[in-house]
Design a protein around this motif. Structure first.
Motif, PDB file in Angstrom:
ATOM      1  N   GLY A  78       0.795  -1.230   0.000  1.00 20.35           N
ATOM      2  CA  GLY A  78       0.000   0.000   0.000  1.00 20.35           C
ATOM      3  C   GLY A  78       0.823   1.274   0.000  1.00 20.35           C
ATOM      4  N   VAL A  79       2.011   1.228   0.593  1.00 18.94           N
ATOM      5  CA  VAL A  79       2.882   2.419   0.654  1.00 18.94           C
ATOM      6  C   VAL A  79       4.319   2.006   0.364  1.00 18.94           C
ATOM      7  N   LYS A  80       5.158   3.012   0.044  1.00 14.91           N
ATOM      8  CA  LYS A  80       6.582   2.742  -0.215  1.00 14.91           C
ATOM      9  C   LYS A  80       7.420   3.833   0.454  1.00 14.91           C
ATOM     10  N   ALA A  81       8.714   3.581   0.580  1.00 19.96           N
ATOM     11  CA  ALA A  81       9.602   4.559   1.202  1.00 19.96           C
ATOM     12  C   ALA A  81       9.446   5.899   0.496  1.00 19.96           C
ATOM     13  N   GLY A  82       9.378   6.977   1.292  1.00 19.94           N
ATOM     14  CA  GLY A  82       9.259   8.318   0.729  1.00 19.94           C
ATOM     15  C   GLY A  82       7.828   8.844   0.702  1.00 19.94           C
ATOM     16  N   ASP A  83       6.832   7.956   0.873  1.00 17.52           N
ATOM     17  CA  ASP A  83       5.431   8.425   0.847  1.00 17.52           C
ATOM     18  C   ASP A  83       5.114   9.251   2.098  1.00 17.52           C
ATOM     19  N   ARG A  84       4.320  10.319   1.913  1.00 15.69           N
ATOM     20  CA  ARG A  84       3.796  11.087   3.051  1.00 15.69           C
ATOM     21  C   ARG A  84       2.584  10.333   3.619  1.00 15.69           C
ATOM     22  N   VAL A  85       2.571  10.166   4.941  1.00 18.30           N
ATOM     23  CA  VAL A  85       1.485   9.393   5.569  1.00 18.30           C
ATOM     24  C   VAL A  85       1.097  10.004   6.918  1.00 18.30           C
ATOM     25  N   TYR A  86      -0.127   9.672   7.374  1.00 16.41           N
ATOM     26  CA  TYR A  86      -0.438   9.844   8.798  1.00 16.41           C
ATOM     27  C   TYR A  86      -0.722   8.463   9.366  1.00 16.41           C
ATOM     28  N   VAL A  87      -0.536   8.320  10.674  1.00 13.76           N
ATOM     29  CA  VAL A  87      -0.746   7.004  11.262  1.00 13.76           C
ATOM     30  C   VAL A  87      -1.890   7.056  12.266  1.00 13.76           C
ATOM     31  N   GLY A  88      -2.644   5.972  12.288  1.00 16.31           N
ATOM     32  CA  GLY A  88      -3.732   5.796  13.242  1.00 16.31           C
ATOM     33  C   GLY A  88      -3.396   4.596  14.095  1.00 16.31           C
ATOM     34  N   GLY A  89      -2.652   4.834  15.176  1.00 17.57           N
ATOM     35  CA  GLY A  89      -2.142   3.760  16.016  1.00 17.57           C
ATOM     36  C   GLY A  89      -0.772   3.320  15.525  1.00 17.57           C
ATOM     37  N   THR A  90       0.037   2.824  16.463  1.00 17.74           N
ATOM     38  CA  THR A  90       1.374   2.318  16.112  1.00 17.74           C
ATOM     39  C   THR A  90       1.626   1.057  16.937  1.00 17.74           C
ATOM     40  N   LEU A  91       2.700   0.352  16.604  1.00 20.43           N
ATOM     41  CA  LEU A  91       3.115  -0.809  17.405  1.00 20.43           C
ATOM     42  C   LEU A  91       4.134  -0.391  18.470  1.00 20.43           C
ATOM     43  N   SER A  92       4.853   0.708  18.207  1.00 19.99           N
ATOM     44  CA  SER A  92       5.996   1.046  19.067  1.00 19.99           C
ATOM     45  C   SER A  92       5.824   2.367  19.810  1.00 19.99           C
ATOM     46  N   GLY A  93       4.730   3.101  19.562  1.00 20.14           N
ATOM     47  CA  GLY A  93       4.523   4.404  20.213  1.00 20.14           C
ATOM     48  C   GLY A  93       4.819   5.543  19.256  1.00 20.14           C
ATOM     49  N   ALA A  94       4.061   6.630  19.386  1.00 22.84           N
ATOM     50  CA  ALA A  94       4.172   7.735  18.419  1.00 22.84           C
ATOM     51  C   ALA A  94       5.086   8.868  18.872  1.00 22.84           C
ATOM     52  N   TYR A  95       5.342   9.006  20.189  1.00 21.63           N
ATOM     53  CA  TYR A  95       6.164  10.129  20.663  1.00 21.63           C
ATOM     54  C   TYR A  95       7.639   9.766  20.441  1.00 21.63           C
ATOM     55  N   ALA A  96       8.049   9.712  19.181  1.00 22.31           N
ATOM     56  CA  ALA A  96       9.393   9.252  18.848  1.00 22.31           C
ATOM     57  C   ALA A  96       9.742   9.724  17.450  1.00 22.31           C
ATOM     58  N   GLU A  97      11.036   9.664  17.133  1.00 26.60           N
ATOM     59  CA  GLU A  97      11.445  10.056  15.780  1.00 26.60           C
ATOM     60  C   GLU A  97      10.970   9.062  14.737  1.00 26.60           C
ATOM     61  N   LEU A  98      10.864   7.775  15.130  1.00 18.13           N
ATOM     62  CA  LEU A  98      10.377   6.742  14.211  1.00 18.13           C
ATOM     63  C   LEU A  98       9.275   5.951  14.901  1.00 18.13           C
ATOM     64  N   SER A  99       8.269   5.545  14.121  1.00 18.13           N
ATOM     65  CA  SER A  99       7.232   4.664  14.668  1.00 18.13           C
ATOM     66  C   SER A  99       7.082   3.449  13.771  1.00 18.13           C
ATOM     67  N   LEU A 100       6.972   2.280  14.405  1.00 12.85           N
ATOM     68  CA  LEU A 100       6.686   1.051  13.676  1.00 12.85           C
ATOM     69  C   LEU A 100       5.175   0.848  13.674  1.00 12.85           C
ATOM     70  N   CYS A 101       4.620   0.564  12.495  1.00 11.34           N
ATOM     71  CA  CYS A 101       3.163   0.407  12.368  1.00 11.34           C
ATOM     72  C   CYS A 101       2.845  -0.845  11.577  1.00 11.34           C
ATOM     73  N   ASP A 102       1.656  -1.392  11.807  1.00 13.86           N
ATOM     74  CA  ASP A 102       1.097  -2.356  10.868  1.00 13.86           C
ATOM     75  C   ASP A 102       0.711  -1.584   9.611  1.00 13.86           C
ATOM     76  N   GLU A 103       0.742  -2.262   8.474  1.00 13.92           N
ATOM     77  CA  GLU A 103       0.389  -1.566   7.227  1.00 13.92           C
ATOM     78  C   GLU A 103      -0.998  -0.929   7.337  1.00 13.92           C
ATOM     79  N   ALA A 104      -1.929  -1.603   8.025  1.00 14.24           N
ATOM     80  CA  ALA A 104      -3.303  -1.096   8.117  1.00 14.24           C
ATOM     81  C   ALA A 104      -3.404   0.189   8.933  1.00 14.24           C
ATOM     82  N   GLN A 105      -2.353   0.518   9.698  1.00 13.65           N
ATOM     83  CA  GLN A 105      -2.396   1.735  10.534  1.00 13.65           C
ATOM     84  C   GLN A 105      -1.875   2.971   9.796  1.00 13.65           C
ATOM     85  N   VAL A 106      -1.438   2.789   8.545  1.00 12.23           N
ATOM     86  CA  VAL A 106      -0.781   3.870   7.797  1.00 12.23           C
ATOM     87  C   VAL A 106      -1.697   4.345   6.669  1.00 12.23           C
ATOM     88  N   HIS A 107      -1.893   5.655   6.576  1.00 11.61           N
ATOM     89  CA  HIS A 107      -2.850   6.214   5.609  1.00 11.61           C
ATOM     90  C   HIS A 107      -2.183   7.344   4.838  1.00 11.61           C
TER      91      HIS A 107
END
Ligand code: NAP
Length: 320
Positions: A78-107
């Protein structure tokens, strides 16, 4: 990477900026480099372990962010490196420079929307949509009373309801907040601190009352809402910070439904529908998140104080 970590439950001072290992994207996962992070009241309840709902310690708080895809794991289409996205939930927490997400959490984040606005999407807009559309079944032509319209969820509700053809009456506690609510599309605005403001609502609705109430502070307002909701109306309880005594006869006499709303109980299919609608609303310009304040990540403690203060004019975001 830098991340805010919570190692003990408590007040805002337990939010500490630390250096932690960067997560890696596994199969079906997406790693997002956050540019902005949304701060929601629920982050403060979890931090303080209210109702024993705090996550397992230590953890990185936050569910909302926006940024650019850094890397994708195997099988992500659904997405590739460089795409602009917002996230709805994360696996690793959002208050960080990087967040790990399930693909379904990325829009996808449309080009006309800033990262700060993207970070303001998930909890506020998804909750407003879930309340208005899924729970209260709001229809064009009905009147919705957004009781607490100047904050994150309230502004989202005003914009969504207006775009869907409802008549919108909002409230705010300050003059600046009331101006904002009108600018965001409310047909009328009232002061929830003024004596007699609900009489004004009855006047505005020709004595019928509101078909739908989206309630941000039920412990203060639920009994009052029962007095101003229309016959067969629906009261959606979104926010509540204490207990309240109601006369249930008022609900009975008008066939009124009092509906609990919890975004985290939206079904996976509802979540897909919510974000499809939100991305379209961003693209066509009917949804325009309003940013009240931007603070650096290190000031997460201050952001947690600010999000619980009165006099809101939109969202507080952290810049990662
Ligand atoms: P927020 O940005 O802090 O906004 C709070 C809103 O409540 C402001 O518009 C504020 O208006 C208003 N308010 C203050 N006193 C009020 C009163 N007496 N009557 C009516 N409204 C009043 O918070 P938010 O992010 O919009 O969230 C609102 C509430 O919903 C919070 O309690 C939050 O925890 C909850 N929430 C629940 C869910 C869920 O799934 N159920 C999801 C998201 C949020 P002024 O500042 O202008 O007075």
């Amino acid at each position: 990477m830098k991340a805010i970590r919570i190692s003990e439950y408590g007040g805002p001072s337990v939010l500490k900026l630390e250096e932690v290992p960067a997560p890696q994207a596994g199969p079906s996962q997406v790693l997002v480099r956050n540019h902005a992070v949304g701060v929601n009241p629920v982050d403060t309840y979890l931090r303080a372990n209210v109702d024993n709902r705090g996550p397992k310690l230590p953890y990185t708080p936050g569910s909302d962010a926006a940024g650019v895809v850094e890397a994708v794991g195997a099988g992500v289409t659904g997405v590739k490196a460089g795409d602009r996205v917002y996230v709805g939930g994360t696996l690793s927490g959002a208050y960080a420079e990087l967040s790990l997400c399930d693909e379904a959490q990325v829009h996808p984040l449309p080009a006309n929307v800033s990262f700060a606005q993207g970070a303001a999407m998930n909890v506020p807009y998804a909750t407003a949509y879930h309340a208005l559309v899924h729970r209260a079944a709001g229809e064009a032509g009905e009147t919705v009373f957004v009781h607490g319209a100047s904050g994150g969820v309230g502004i989202a509700a005003v914009q969504l309801a207006r775009a869907r053809g409802l008549t919108v009456i909002g409230t705010a506690g300050t003059e600046r907040g009331r101006r904002l609510v009108l600018e965001q599309g409310a047909h009328h605005v009232l002061d929830h601190g003024a004596p007699g403001y609900l009489e004004e609502l009855m006047r505005l609705t020709g004595g019928r009352g509101a078909d739908i109430v989206l309630e941000m502070l039920a412990n203060v307002n639920l009994q009052k809402d029962l007095g101003i909701v229309a016959m067969r109306g629906r009261i959606a309880v979104i926010g509540n910070r204490g207990t309240v005594e109601i006369n249930a006869r008022l609900a009975m006499n008008k066939n009124v439904a009092i509906l609990g709303v919890a975004l985290y109980h939206a079904t996976p299919a509802q979540v897909v529908g919510i974000h499809a609608a939100l991305v379209e609303g961003l693209t066509n310009g009917t949804l325009r998140p309003v940013i009240a304040q931007e603070l650096p990540l290190v000031q997460a403690p201050r952001a947690h104080e600010a999000v619980m203060e009165a006099g809101h004019h939109g969202k507080i975001v952290l810049i990662a």
